[in-house]
Design an enzyme around this catalytic site. Sequence first.
Site, short mmCIF file in Angstrom:
data_model
loop_
_atom_site.label_atom_id
_atom_site.label_comp_id
_atom_site.label_asym_id
_atom_site.label_seq_id
_atom_site.Cartn_x
_atom_site.Cartn_y
_atom_site.Cartn_z
N TYR A 140 0.82 -1.21 0.00
CA TYR A 140 0.00 0.00 0.00
C TYR A 140 0.85 1.26 0.00
CZ TYR A 140 -4.72 -1.93 0.88
OH TYR A 140 -5.93 -2.55 0.78
N LYS A 191 3.43 -15.32 1.42
CA LYS A 191 3.59 -15.97 0.12
C LYS A 191 5.08 -16.25 -0.05
CE LYS A 191 1.91 -17.44 -3.82
NZ LYS A 191 0.98 -18.60 -3.94
N ASP A 223 -2.74 -18.26 -0.43
CA ASP A 223 -3.77 -18.94 -1.24
C ASP A 223 -4.42 -20.07 -0.45
OD1 ASP A 223 -1.31 -20.25 -1.35
OD2 ASP A 223 -1.45 -20.78 -3.47
N ASP A 247 -6.23 -7.22 4.02
CA ASP A 247 -7.40 -6.55 3.44
C ASP A 247 -8.32 -7.59 2.82
OD1 ASP A 247 -9.01 -4.41 2.39
OD2 ASP A 247 -8.04 -4.73 0.44
N ASP A 251 -12.12 -9.45 4.50
CA ASP A 251 -13.46 -9.42 3.86
C ASP A 251 -14.03 -10.84 3.75
OD1 ASP A 251 -13.25 -6.65 3.50
OD2 ASP A 251 -14.08 -6.73 1.48
C1 IPM Z 1 -10.30 -1.49 4.34
C2 IPM Z 1 -10.59 -0.79 3.04
C3 IPM Z 1 -9.46 0.19 2.75
C4 IPM Z 1 -8.19 -0.61 2.62
C5 IPM Z 1 -9.67 1.09 1.53
C6 IPM Z 1 -10.97 1.86 1.59
C7 IPM Z 1 -8.52 2.04 1.33
O1 IPM Z 1 -10.79 -1.72 2.04
O2 IPM Z 1 -10.15 -0.80 5.37
O3 IPM Z 1 -10.23 -2.71 4.34
O4 IPM Z 1 -7.92 -1.20 1.57
O5 IPM Z 1 -7.45 -0.68 3.60
MG MG Z 2 -10.87 -3.73 2.71
#
Ligand code: IPM
Ligand code: MG
Length: 360
Positions: A140, A191, A223, A247, A251
């Site tokens: 990032y 990885k 993976d 990240d 999710d």
């Molecule tokens: C998160 C979000 C952020 C990230 C974005 C909005 C920059 O997806 O907090 O997970 O990738 O960190």
């Molecule tokens: Mg995110």
Amino acid sequence: MHKIMILPGDGIGPEVTAVARRVLETLASGGELELSIEEGDIGGVSIDTHGVPLTDAVVERAREADAVLLGAVGGPKWDTLERDRRPERGLLRIRTELGLFSNLRPAILFPQLADASSLRAELVAGLDILIVRELTGGIYFGRPRGIDAGEDGHRRGYNTLIYSEPEIRRIARSAFEVAMRRGRKVTSVDKANVLESSELWREVVTDTAREYPEVELSHMYVDNAAMQLIRAPKQFDVIVTGNMFGDILSDAAAMLTGSIGMLPSASLNESARGLFEPIHGSAPDIAGRNVANPLASVLSVSMMLRYTLGRADLAERVDRAVSTVLDLGLRTADIAAPGEASVGTTEMGEQIVACLATSG
Ligand code: IPM
Ligand code: MG
């Protein structure tokens, strides 16, 4: 007296942080917490008002606060701006400015919501995973980065995945420390079969583990970790990983619990000050319609109480209030079963506040 800064942001951010603010105010009016709360702009709303996604003034005020509560940033309105001026930049900048390298993302299944999970109930019953994501380094932020003309007449885009030894060591410690307070198992995700940065990651995490002989450390390629999260998620206790892998995996883990609308996060710096936010985004498609689930924002307040304000007792009360409203059968649309009636954001908020007010 604790200074709290609320940055509602965009989309459903203002709706869900309004509920979280009422939760804080309810605790304060019960005399259990002394608070001063102020609000500021971040993301698209800040671009519209001040021309930038985060002003220096807000950064300064956030620095002075004990804790920051954030809603969400971003939306289609700002997606065509240059990268450096987009709402997400505001979020990335505040993480950097406050040194919030340790991002704790719990994925906990409330038993009342077992049927809302994308997996069969028996695979997720009792699920309690904590993802510790490195938040201020990795791909990032690595340099060089950019899009240029290339050497062969074809444009190219590039980023750099880089981790220094101290960056790896401090996030590893963060993970081992929290693991000591829960299941004492850490899975480090990397990885290392392909990437040098992961090779160093693995070496430094392994070395750091020697300071925590009671914690069982294992390593997993990203993976495989993605697959294992979907196949048998209960094998995990704490997962520690870099910025981008974290990240993505967080999710995926969120969906196991039924809805991303349920999950809070804490981003902490070296002195355990932090920024607390739902892991869901700004959800522009449902913004302003009073249908968003405010529970992730409410649970972010719980994390704030626990990790930064040193009030585990009040954090438990907030957690219990959330559990109680679920017991009562209250569901926002994202967690309602097909055909089941749902309540709006504000009604869910009222019920939480009512539970809190009577639970003192
Ligand atoms: C998160 C979000 C952020 C990230 C974005 C909005 C920059 O997806 O907090 O997970 O990738 O960190
Ligand atoms: Mg995110």
